[in-house]
Design a protein around this motif. Structure first.
Motif, PDB file in Angstrom:
ATOM      1  N   ARG A  22       0.851  -1.204   0.000  1.00  0.00           N
ATOM      2  CA  ARG A  22       0.000   0.000   0.000  1.00  0.00           C
ATOM      3  C   ARG A  22       0.882   1.248   0.000  1.00  0.00           C
ATOM      4  O   ARG A  22       1.964   1.248   0.603  1.00  0.00           O
ATOM      5  CB  ARG A  22      -0.894   0.012   1.258  1.00  0.00           C
ATOM      6  CG  ARG A  22      -2.043   1.013   1.201  1.00  0.00           C
ATOM      7  CD  ARG A  22      -2.379   1.666   2.535  1.00  0.00           C
ATOM      8  NE  ARG A  22      -1.363   2.633   2.965  1.00  0.00           N
ATOM      9  CZ  ARG A  22      -1.338   3.932   2.606  1.00  0.00           C
ATOM     10  NH1 ARG A  22      -2.276   4.437   1.830  1.00  0.00           N
ATOM     11  NH2 ARG A  22      -0.381   4.743   3.021  1.00  0.00           N
ATOM     12  N   ALA A  23       0.424   2.315  -0.694  1.00  0.00           N
ATOM     13  CA  ALA A  23       1.167   3.583  -0.673  1.00  0.00           C
ATOM     14  C   ALA A  23       0.200   4.741  -0.843  1.00  0.00           C
ATOM     15  O   ALA A  23      -0.917   4.547  -1.323  1.00  0.00           O
ATOM     16  CB  ALA A  23       2.188   3.593  -1.804  1.00  0.00           C
ATOM     17  N   ASP A  24       0.652   5.947  -0.464  1.00  0.00           N
ATOM     18  CA  ASP A  24      -0.217   7.121  -0.616  1.00  0.00           C
ATOM     19  C   ASP A  24      -0.561   7.360  -2.089  1.00  0.00           C
ATOM     20  O   ASP A  24      -1.614   7.894  -2.400  1.00  0.00           O
ATOM     21  CB  ASP A  24       0.453   8.365  -0.015  1.00  0.00           C
ATOM     22  CG  ASP A  24       0.324   8.369   1.513  1.00  0.00           C
ATOM     23  OD1 ASP A  24      -0.119   7.336   2.073  1.00  0.00           O
ATOM     24  OD2 ASP A  24       0.665   9.394   2.142  1.00  0.00           O
ATOM     25  N   TRP A  25       0.374   6.996  -2.979  1.00  0.00           N
ATOM     26  CA  TRP A  25       0.082   7.084  -4.416  1.00  0.00           C
ATOM     27  C   TRP A  25       0.613   5.844  -5.130  1.00  0.00           C
ATOM     28  O   TRP A  25       1.718   5.374  -4.833  1.00  0.00           O
ATOM     29  CB  TRP A  25       0.747   8.299  -5.070  1.00  0.00           C
ATOM     30  CG  TRP A  25       0.065   9.577  -4.758  1.00  0.00           C
ATOM     31  CD1 TRP A  25      -1.000  10.137  -5.400  1.00  0.00           C
ATOM     32  CD2 TRP A  25       0.405  10.484  -3.705  1.00  0.00           C
ATOM     33  NE1 TRP A  25      -1.358  11.323  -4.811  1.00  0.00           N
ATOM     34  CE2 TRP A  25      -0.507  11.561  -3.775  1.00  0.00           C
ATOM     35  CE3 TRP A  25       1.381  10.493  -2.713  1.00  0.00           C
ATOM     36  CZ2 TRP A  25      -0.468  12.626  -2.879  1.00  0.00           C
ATOM     37  CZ3 TRP A  25       1.428  11.548  -1.826  1.00  0.00           C
ATOM     38  CH2 TRP A  25       0.503  12.601  -1.913  1.00  0.00           C
ATOM     39  N   ILE A  26      -0.194   5.371  -6.062  1.00  0.00           N
ATOM     40  CA  ILE A  26       0.265   4.313  -6.964  1.00  0.00           C
ATOM     41  C   ILE A  26       0.199   4.903  -8.373  1.00  0.00           C
ATOM     42  O   ILE A  26      -0.810   5.495  -8.769  1.00  0.00           O
ATOM     43  CB  ILE A  26      -0.654   3.057  -6.906  1.00  0.00           C
ATOM     44  CG1 ILE A  26      -0.655   2.444  -5.509  1.00  0.00           C
ATOM     45  CG2 ILE A  26      -0.250   2.043  -7.981  1.00  0.00           C
ATOM     46  CD1 ILE A  26       0.421   1.433  -5.220  1.00  0.00           C
ATOM     47  N   LEU A  27       1.303   4.752  -9.088  1.00  0.00           N
ATOM     48  CA  LEU A  27       1.400   5.305 -10.447  1.00  0.00           C
ATOM     49  C   LEU A  27       1.528   4.140 -11.433  1.00  0.00           C
ATOM     50  O   LEU A  27       2.629   3.689 -11.723  1.00  0.00           O
ATOM     51  CB  LEU A  27       2.663   6.182 -10.479  1.00  0.00           C
ATOM     52  CG  LEU A  27       2.725   7.348 -11.436  1.00  0.00           C
ATOM     53  CD1 LEU A  27       1.558   8.291 -11.246  1.00  0.00           C
ATOM     54  CD2 LEU A  27       4.047   8.091 -11.221  1.00  0.00           C
ATOM     55  N   PRO A  28       0.393   3.664 -11.947  1.00  0.00           N
ATOM     56  CA  PRO A  28       0.497   2.479 -12.817  1.00  0.00           C
ATOM     57  C   PRO A  28       1.102   2.778 -14.183  1.00  0.00           C
ATOM     58  O   PRO A  28       1.504   1.864 -14.896  1.00  0.00           O
ATOM     59  CB  PRO A  28      -0.962   2.029 -12.977  1.00  0.00           C
ATOM     60  CG  PRO A  28      -1.754   2.788 -11.969  1.00  0.00           C
ATOM     61  CD  PRO A  28      -1.007   4.061 -11.728  1.00  0.00           C
ATOM     62  N   VAL A  29       1.146   4.069 -14.592  1.00  0.00           N
ATOM     63  CA  VAL A  29       1.652   4.567 -15.880  1.00  0.00           C
ATOM     64  C   VAL A  29       0.677   4.276 -17.038  1.00  0.00           C
ATOM     65  O   VAL A  29       0.354   5.180 -17.795  1.00  0.00           O
ATOM     66  CB  VAL A  29       3.078   4.057 -16.209  1.00  0.00           C
ATOM     67  CG1 VAL A  29       3.488   4.432 -17.644  1.00  0.00           C
ATOM     68  CG2 VAL A  29       4.085   4.634 -15.221  1.00  0.00           C
ATOM     69  N   ALA A  30       0.213   3.035 -17.150  1.00  0.00           N
ATOM     70  CA  ALA A  30      -0.737   2.722 -18.225  1.00  0.00           C
ATOM     71  C   ALA A  30      -2.157   3.146 -17.846  1.00  0.00           C
ATOM     72  O   ALA A  30      -3.076   3.066 -18.651  1.00  0.00           O
ATOM     73  CB  ALA A  30      -0.699   1.232 -18.533  1.00  0.00           C
ATOM     74  N   ALA A  31      -2.352   3.589 -16.609  1.00  0.00           N
ATOM     75  CA  ALA A  31      -3.666   4.028 -16.121  1.00  0.00           C
ATOM     76  C   ALA A  31      -3.435   5.246 -15.220  1.00  0.00           C
ATOM     77  O   ALA A  31      -2.307   5.489 -14.788  1.00  0.00           O
ATOM     78  CB  ALA A  31      -4.324   2.894 -15.334  1.00  0.00           C
ATOM     79  N   PRO A  32      -4.502   6.034 -14.922  1.00  0.00           N
ATOM     80  CA  PRO A  32      -4.317   7.223 -14.080  1.00  0.00           C
ATOM     81  C   PRO A  32      -3.783   6.889 -12.681  1.00  0.00           C
ATOM     82  O   PRO A  32      -3.997   5.783 -12.171  1.00  0.00           O
ATOM     83  CB  PRO A  32      -5.729   7.811 -13.983  1.00  0.00           C
ATOM     84  CG  PRO A  32      -6.479   7.248 -15.146  1.00  0.00           C
ATOM     85  CD  PRO A  32      -5.885   5.901 -15.407  1.00  0.00           C
ATOM     86  N   ALA A  33      -3.099   7.876 -12.074  1.00  0.00           N
ATOM     87  CA  ALA A  33      -2.541   7.699 -10.724  1.00  0.00           C
ATOM     88  C   ALA A  33      -3.677   7.496  -9.715  1.00  0.00           C
ATOM     89  O   ALA A  33      -4.776   8.021  -9.870  1.00  0.00           O
ATOM     90  CB  ALA A  33      -1.731   8.937 -10.343  1.00  0.00           C
ATOM     91  N   LEU A  34      -3.377   6.712  -8.668  1.00  0.00           N
ATOM     92  CA  LEU A  34      -4.360   6.427  -7.618  1.00  0.00           C
ATOM     93  C   LEU A  34      -3.854   6.949  -6.285  1.00  0.00           C
ATOM     94  O   LEU A  34      -2.730   6.618  -5.894  1.00  0.00           O
ATOM     95  CB  LEU A  34      -4.500   4.914  -7.446  1.00  0.00           C
ATOM     96  CG  LEU A  34      -5.228   4.092  -8.496  1.00  0.00           C
ATOM     97  CD1 LEU A  34      -4.800   2.637  -8.367  1.00  0.00           C
ATOM     98  CD2 LEU A  34      -6.730   4.228  -8.262  1.00  0.00           C
ATOM     99  N   ALA A  35      -4.683   7.727  -5.578  1.00  0.00           N
ATOM    100  CA  ALA A  35      -4.322   8.114  -4.207  1.00  0.00           C
ATOM    101  C   ALA A  35      -4.748   6.963  -3.296  1.00  0.00           C
ATOM    102  O   ALA A  35      -5.776   6.316  -3.550  1.00  0.00           O
ATOM    103  CB  ALA A  35      -5.040   9.399  -3.827  1.00  0.00           C
ATOM    104  N   ASP A  36      -3.980   6.713  -2.243  1.00  0.00           N
ATOM    105  CA  ASP A  36      -4.254   5.598  -1.325  1.00  0.00           C
ATOM    106  C   ASP A  36      -4.515   4.307  -2.113  1.00  0.00           C
ATOM    107  O   ASP A  36      -5.576   3.712  -2.029  1.00  0.00           O
ATOM    108  CB  ASP A  36      -5.443   5.926  -0.406  1.00  0.00           C
ATOM    109  CG  ASP A  36      -5.568   4.917   0.745  1.00  0.00           C
ATOM    110  OD1 ASP A  36      -4.608   4.159   0.976  1.00  0.00           O
ATOM    111  OD2 ASP A  36      -6.636   4.887   1.389  1.00  0.00           O
ATOM    112  N   GLY A  37      -3.503   3.900  -2.852  1.00  0.00           N
ATOM    113  CA  GLY A  37      -3.637   2.726  -3.718  1.00  0.00           C
ATOM    114  C   GLY A  37      -2.843   1.547  -3.210  1.00  0.00           C
ATOM    115  O   GLY A  37      -2.121   1.629  -2.202  1.00  0.00           O
ATOM    116  N   ALA A  38      -2.997   0.449  -3.905  1.00  0.00           N
ATOM    117  CA  ALA A  38      -2.248  -0.754  -3.525  1.00  0.00           C
ATOM    118  C   ALA A  38      -1.961  -1.612  -4.744  1.00  0.00           C
ATOM    119  O   ALA A  38      -2.625  -1.512  -5.786  1.00  0.00           O
ATOM    120  CB  ALA A  38      -3.023  -1.557  -2.485  1.00  0.00           C
TER     121      ALA A  38
END
Ligand SMILES: [Zn+2]
Length: 492
Positions: A22-38
């Protein structure tokens, strides 16, 4: 050194079970960034990416690693490096490109194969701690394979090939085959082996052709330094200049004929049918719009190395035109002999600033595009787009965590902007390749980095002494390339 953020808390699962990061942001690159993602990982693969609550609920028995105030993103794909030159860092910082490459001949000749390994190990240390998970490395000796393997890196090592004496063409290709066989035997599954035809001024058109034939027949990946400098342009067009004279003299090639071809390096290689989708053209600072159209038509990928090109005074590659034409482009740091540090954040930032400044246009590149070029763009350029470069289920779990708890990040409006405008390699605190943790809370888990650093220090001291004494290219002790002996049919 105590990291600014507290150590990560976790109940990491054994390798066969799911672990949720888990992290405050997940940056998948192929999809939009997620706040509080995993990110959910099982074995060497990503199994899910999404909001933290959803991912945790979907994997009730999973181990949990809370990475706190960080950005989790795909590991960087460094599209051009020379790990084995890492001990050359800072040795020729202010030389013009032609002088730089001439002096590099002596420096390269001064190391033994064992010393090249120590040098490549230092490069692997830096790659891991700066968040690089895939390297597209160039190596004459092939020692990068061992260094990258020990460290746990993924990627490709292109074996460097030189030769302008067509009388030795068959012999050169036999040597190439032997080196390929030996390198493949050494390489683990996550590292494949290609060939690096060094450059149009060190590789004959017929040798390029022979390598291209191998590439077409076997799908062999080929790279080459192409259209890097004005000297190369003059050499190919007019058969004159520094590379036709000083450089050839240095390598003992001065008696061989230099052909003026009257075209650009890219057009010249196209005429010899060298290009295909397996080809990676490194640099391309001198590429014209016609050249770029050739690259696109042949589906050639480009490794863009903005810092190296700027530092050596080679110029700025026409990135906007390449992207506009649909050329696959990845980002590369080049070697520490050229651009000193393998910091992909610094490389992204330099790329963005250089192109905005030279194009006088802020729309030419944004932070999101830079992150894509440094990750998925690089993977696509190397033909690895299905395996790495983004955080997607089914891809290898190659990812990093960037500590954004420090003051230079606060407050964060957009995670891509935070990375491109503000981050540097020291902000990386976790590097994972294929689900295996290589670097955690800034501690290496696979290698003894202190031992590697001190071995590299010794290599550098020896190197300096030998260069002062004057070294012989291709001497018995040298790990770097033996030019044709005098009288071997070179005189024509
Ligand atoms: Zn290079």
């Amino acid at each position: 050194m105590t990291p600014a953020r507290p150590p990560m808390t976790d109940t990491a699962a054994p390798n066969d079970r799911v672990t949720v990061y888990r992290a405050d942001w997940i940056l998948p690159v192929a999809a939009p960034a997620l706040a509080d993602g995993a990110l959910a990982v099982a074995g060497d693969r990503i199994v899910a990416v999404g909001p933290a609550a959803e991912i945790s609920a979907a994997h009730p028995g999973a181990g949990l690693v809370d990475l706190g105030r960080s950005i989790v993103m795909p590991g960087f794909v460094n599209c051009h490096s020379h790990l084995e030159y890492t001990t050359f860092r800072g040795i020729l910082d202010d030389a013009e490109f032609g002088d730089w490459i001439l002096q590099l001949v002596d420096i390269k000749a001064s190391l033994t194969p064992d010393e090249y390994l120590d040098s490549a190990r230092l490069g692997a240390v830096e790659s891991i701690s700066s968040g690089i998970t895939t390297v597209a490395d160039t190596s004459y000796t092939g020692t990068s394979i061992r260094a990258a393997d020990e460290a746990g890196l993924r990627g490709r090592v292109y074996l460097e090939v030189y030769g302008i004496d067509d009388a030795r063409l068959d012999e050169t290709m036999r040597e190439v085959d032997e080196r390929l066989t030996a390198a493949r035997a050494l390489a683990p599954e996550r590292i494949d082996v290609g060939l690096m035809a060094h450059a149009p001024y060190t590789v004959s058109s017929r040798l390029y052709e022979a390598i291209a034939e191998r590439s077409r027949a076997e799908g062999l990946k080929v790279a080459s330094h192409v259209a890097e400098s004005r000297h190369e342009l003059t050499y190919v067009r007019a058969g004159s200049g520094k590379f036709a004279h000083d450089f050839r003299e240095k390598l003992g090639w001065e008696r061989m004929l230099v052909q003026p071809y009257g075209v650009s390096p890219i057009k010249y290689l196209q005429q010899w049918n060298v290009f295909n989708e397996h080809f990676l053209a490194v640099h391309c600072t001198q590429a014209t719009l016609d050249d770029i159209r050739i690259l696109r038509a042949k589906d050639v990928a480009v490794a863009h190395c903005p810092k190296s090109n700027a530092k050596l005074g080679c110029g700025v590659a026409p990135l906007a035109d390449m992207l506009h034409q649909g050329v696959r482009v990845g980002l590369g740091t080049d070697s520490p002999a050229a651009s000193n540090i393998m910091d992909m954040f610094d490389e992204m930032r330099t790329m963005l600033l250089l192109h905005r400044a030279t194009e006088r246009d802020v729309t030419v590149l944004d932070a999101e595009r830079c992150v894509r070029l440094a990750t998925l763009g690089g993977a696509e350029a190397l033909g690895l787009g299905d395996a790495v470069g983004s955080l997607e289920p089914g891809k290898f779990a190659d990812f990093i965590a960037v500590d954004v708890s420090r003051s230079h990040f606060e407050p964060i409006a957009n995670p891509c902007s935070a990375l491109v405008y503000g981050a540097n390699q020291d902000d990386v605190f976790l590097t994972v390749v294929g689900g295996r943790v290589l670097y955690r809370d800034r501690v290496f888990t696979t290698i003894d980095d202190a031992a590697f650093r001190s071995a590299a220090h010794v290599v550098r001291q020896r190197l300096q002494e030998r260069v002062q004494e004057g070294v012989q290219v291709g001497s018995a002790e040298s790990g770097w390339w033996r030019p044709a002996p005098a009288g071997s049919g070179a005189e024509r």
